[in-house]
Motif scaffolding. Structure first.
Motif, PDB file in Angstrom:
ATOM      1  N   THR A   1      26.688 -17.610  59.906  1.00 13.21           N
ATOM      2  CA  THR A   1      26.294 -18.686  60.810  1.00 13.21           C
ATOM      3  C   THR A   1      24.819 -19.041  60.597  1.00 13.21           C
ATOM      4  O   THR A   1      24.013 -18.203  60.206  1.00 13.21           O
TER       5      THR A   1
ATOM      6  N   THR B   1      20.686 -20.128  65.532  1.00 15.58           N
ATOM      7  CA  THR B   1      20.607 -21.232  66.482  1.00 15.58           C
ATOM      8  C   THR B   1      19.773 -20.874  67.702  1.00 15.58           C
ATOM      9  O   THR B   1      19.734 -19.725  68.131  1.00 15.58           O
TER      10      THR B   1
ATOM     11  N   LEU C   1      26.717 -23.240  67.575  1.00 17.08           N
ATOM     12  CA  LEU C   1      26.344 -22.796  66.234  1.00 17.08           C
ATOM     13  C   LEU C   1      27.162 -23.556  65.209  1.00 17.08           C
ATOM     14  O   LEU C   1      28.216 -24.134  65.517  1.00 17.08           O
TER      15      LEU C   1
ATOM     16  N   TYR D   1      26.688 -15.900  71.503  1.00 14.47           N
ATOM     17  CA  TYR D   1      26.246 -16.136  70.123  1.00 14.47           C
ATOM     18  C   TYR D   1      26.451 -14.877  69.277  1.00 14.47           C
ATOM     19  O   TYR D   1      26.966 -14.946  68.150  1.00 14.47           O
TER      20      TYR D   1
ATOM     21  N   GLN E   1      28.821 -14.760  66.118  1.00 15.48           N
ATOM     22  CA  GLN E   1      28.168 -14.419  64.857  1.00 15.48           C
ATOM     23  C   GLN E   1      28.809 -13.170  64.247  1.00 15.48           C
ATOM     24  O   GLN E   1      29.103 -13.131  63.049  1.00 15.48           O
TER      25      GLN E   1
END
Length: 373
Positions: A303, A306, A311, A289, A293
């Motif tokens: 983004t 999440t 995402l 992530y 991101q």
């Protein structure tokens, strides 16, 4: 003759559009002449299943001439030990889809209503439409958080079921414990609240509302979870549900005798016993992530935070065109239009090299499409 037979089909069934899953790797290879394709479309665990689960499945293969345990006794006992919920308050199904369908068949009559967040998992609508019930969709807030007040206001005398997906698919947003407490205290007791927690194991926020805590406190909730995401058994189709005994007894009457196959059951029991695999998957997911991101941020895209293994982000252009262009680069994502959020892309979090391939491909196709303008 065939038209006469079709005239007997329940008319509400013609309103159902078949579910459109993420595009398979084999289709993309064949369609675009590719030999190497990365799939980041279906929120699957890129690590694959636990080695313990694989070994248990292989050991059981020789016995597939026998029917599976229709009561899934060993699996329910393992789930009970893990969750603290008695085995009598657990029902298993052929994926969460099966459990949604069974629950809909149990409680919905023509003209009844269900209340759902929007956008969210499309199978809630399917279960209602199957039974000729109405789906009342309540939009999320502008930041994709739940509008729980609006969902309460959407409840009528016809409402039988209310769905809450947390973390929500496709947005990754979640419901906080205090908010769920206040919400459940106001929902009419005759309405069955279903908490879909398919991505529960990925959550890292401390104020996340755990559905089983509310079940233990006596609330009239059903809590759905799955082995398809964190436990990486999507191909075996296995979901499960916690609930009050009398509610599950009613739902169980609609269940097929052997709805969960033998390999799924033994694989799931072994997977529950492999905490190292869960921790490795969770660590990989958070790192992925941050990678996505950061990479998208460097390209000027923000983004949505999440708590799942996926995402979404606003592409600020035609997401369908981007989706198709990425397919030609051998990267499968999910078009936001298909999920009810036009302009967005949903990207499953993959291995480091898979995430990097997506970022490289995305930068390329955005630049190419910009030159065409």
């Amino acid at each position: 003759m065939s038209q006469e037979i079709l005239n007997n089909v329940r008319k509400n069934l013609f309103e159902i559009k078949p579910y459109s899953p993420g595009k398979p790797i084999s289709d993309v290879k064949r369609e675009f002449g590719l030999t190497d394709v990365t799939k980041l479309a279906s929120n699957e665990n890129p690590l694959g299943p636990s080695k313990k689960a694989q070994a248990a499945i292989l050991d059981a293969v020789a016995n597939v001439n026998r029917y599976p345990d229709g009561g899934a006794v060993s699996l329910k006992e393992a789930l009970s030990a893990k969750s603290g919920i008695p085995a009598g308050q657990i029902l298993v199904g052929n994926g969460s889809d099966d459990l949604i369908k069974l629950t809909s068949e149990t409680f919905l009559h023509p003209g009844d209503e269900i209340v759902v967040p929007s956008p969210s998992f499309s199978q809630y609508w399917f279960g209602a439409q199957l039974m000729d019930a109405k789906t009342v969709a309540v939009p999320l807030k502008s930041d994709f958080e739940y509008d729980l007040e609006a969902m309460l206001n959407a409840v009528t005398d016809k409402t039988k079921i209310l769905y809450l997906c947390s973390p929500n698919n496709p947005t990754g947003t979640y419901i906080r414990e205090a908010d769920l407490q206040a919400f459940l205290d106001r929902v009419p007791s005759r309405v069955l609240v279903i908490l879909d927690e398919a991505y529960n194991e990925y959550v890292t926020e401390g104020d996340y509302a755990q559905g089983i805590d509310f079940l233990k406190r006596g609330y009239n909730v059903l809590v759905m979870r799955t082995f398809s995401k964190m436990y990486a058994l999507a191909g075996l189709r296995l979901g499960y549900m916690f609930g009050r005994p009398e509610v599950l007894d009613a739902i169980n009457r609609t269940r097929e005798p052997f709805n969960v196959n033998m390999l799924a059951q033994v694989g799931a029991v072994a997977a529950l016993d492999d905490e190292e695999h869960v921790e490795a998957s969770r660590t990989l997911n958070r790192a992925g992530y941050e990678q996505l991101q950061g990479g998208l941020g460097a390209l000027g895209y923000e983004t949505v935070p999440t708590q799942g293994n996926f995402l979404i982000f606003d592409t600020r252009q035609d997401d369908k065109e981007l989706f198709d262009a990425l397919l030609r680069e051998g990267v499968i994502t999910r078009s936001g239009t298909a999920l009810g959020i036009p302009g967005y892309l949903r990207v499953s979090i993959g291995l480091q090299e898979e995430n990097e391939r997506f970022l490289t491909a995305f930068e390329k196709v955005v630049s190419t499409l910009a030159q065409k303008v």
